[in-house]
Design an enzyme around this catalytic site. Sequence first.
Site, PDB file in Angstrom:
ATOM      1  N   HIS A   1       0.861  -1.197   0.000  1.00  0.00           N
ATOM      2  CA  HIS A   1       0.000   0.000   0.000  1.00  0.00           C
ATOM      3  C   HIS A   1       0.892   1.240   0.000  1.00  0.00           C
ATOM      4  O   HIS A   1       1.962   1.248   0.615  1.00  0.00           O
ATOM      5  CB  HIS A   1      -0.909  -0.022   1.238  1.00  0.00           C
ATOM      6  CG  HIS A   1      -1.987   1.021   1.160  1.00  0.00           C
ATOM      7  ND1 HIS A   1      -1.747   2.347   1.438  1.00  0.00           N
ATOM      8  CD2 HIS A   1      -3.295   0.941   0.812  1.00  0.00           C
ATOM      9  CE1 HIS A   1      -2.875   3.028   1.262  1.00  0.00           C
ATOM     10  NE2 HIS A   1      -3.831   2.196   0.879  1.00  0.00           N
TER      11      HIS A   1
ATOM     12  N   GLU B   1      -4.122   2.239  -7.361  1.00  0.00           N
ATOM     13  CA  GLU B   1      -4.458   3.338  -6.449  1.00  0.00           C
ATOM     14  C   GLU B   1      -3.574   4.553  -6.733  1.00  0.00           C
ATOM     15  O   GLU B   1      -2.465   4.659  -6.182  1.00  0.00           O
ATOM     16  CB  GLU B   1      -4.234   2.909  -4.998  1.00  0.00           C
ATOM     17  CG  GLU B   1      -5.098   1.756  -4.542  1.00  0.00           C
ATOM     18  CD  GLU B   1      -5.366   1.820  -3.035  1.00  0.00           C
ATOM     19  OE1 GLU B   1      -6.529   1.863  -2.652  1.00  0.00           O
ATOM     20  OE2 GLU B   1      -4.395   1.860  -2.255  1.00  0.00           O
TER      21      GLU B   1
HETATM   22  P1  PGA Z   1      -9.686   5.972   0.715  1.00  0.00           P
HETATM   23  O1  PGA Z   1      -8.476   4.932   0.870  1.00  0.00           O
HETATM   24  O2  PGA Z   1     -10.873   5.215   0.222  1.00  0.00           O
HETATM   25  O3  PGA Z   1      -9.891   6.537   2.094  1.00  0.00           O
HETATM   26  O4  PGA Z   1      -9.227   7.024  -0.268  1.00  0.00           O
HETATM   27  C1  PGA Z   1      -8.252   3.936  -0.076  1.00  0.00           C
HETATM   28  C2  PGA Z   1      -6.968   3.215   0.225  1.00  0.00           C
HETATM   29  O5  PGA Z   1      -5.994   3.847   0.635  1.00  0.00           O
HETATM   30  O6  PGA Z   1      -6.887   1.976   0.088  1.00  0.00           O
END
Ligand code: PGA
Length: 250
Positions: free
Chosen positions: A94, A164
């Site tokens: 992540h 992401e």
């Molecule tokens: P968020 O986080 O939905 O709060 O933007 C997503 C993530 O970091 O996996």
Amino acid sequence: MTKKIIIANWKMNPEGAKEASKLFTFGKDLSKKSKAKIIICPPFPFISLFKEKKSENFSLGAQDLFYEKKGSYTGEVSASILKSLDVSYVIVGHSERRKLGETNELIAKKVSASIKAKITPILCIGEKERDAEGAFFGFIKEEILASLKLVSKKDIKKVIIAYEPLFAISTEGKGAMDAHSIYETVIFIKKVLSDKFGESSTGVKIIYGGSVDKKNIKDVLFVGGCDGALVGKASLSPQSFEAIIKNILL
Ligand code: PGA
């Protein structure tokens, strides 16, 4: 159509076990009436509270793991510890962990360790920013290939890729990336995978994360061409999480 997957990444929340249990029970119950598969990833200490057999629409996940099997690694948690607590998915790489110093090399070892333990790695990748010339595509490609360095053709289908873009995470209202850009990137990721792994990569699940909520979930899935979503903030409130699940009308 295959079932969409919605992954709740609680991050370092909620503040205590009581609240966590309530939130977990709510998510598990929700999965009974959900058309999507729900995977909840609580912080490590809460996982043992929730040791429960997975059901058709529900699984337990973790937010990280360490690649060694066992030994003197203070503070770390191995794949086999997770496996013994019924964890079947694990988020790896992540951006919030990459920010703390995780490299592609370390992430590659974690991906490999989770596959060996039969835990599905959810590999997070994504660019910090976009430039008009499209150099960010090169960054994404490099990150994918380096993080999957230890994965064989035979195993590539065991990995979920979570796209992401960093600028879309935790935006507090600014919202997700637009669905067309998500779609374009998903196609790019598929191309990178197929160039590297050939036909074995067909069907690898690609999901999106970054400010997913009840308003954008349909666009993310059906315009963005994603197999699911990684949800942070909106997974911490029963109302907003339920609204996301209800909006996935398959
Ligand atoms: P968020 O986080 O939905 O709060 O933007 C997503 C993530 O970091 O996996």
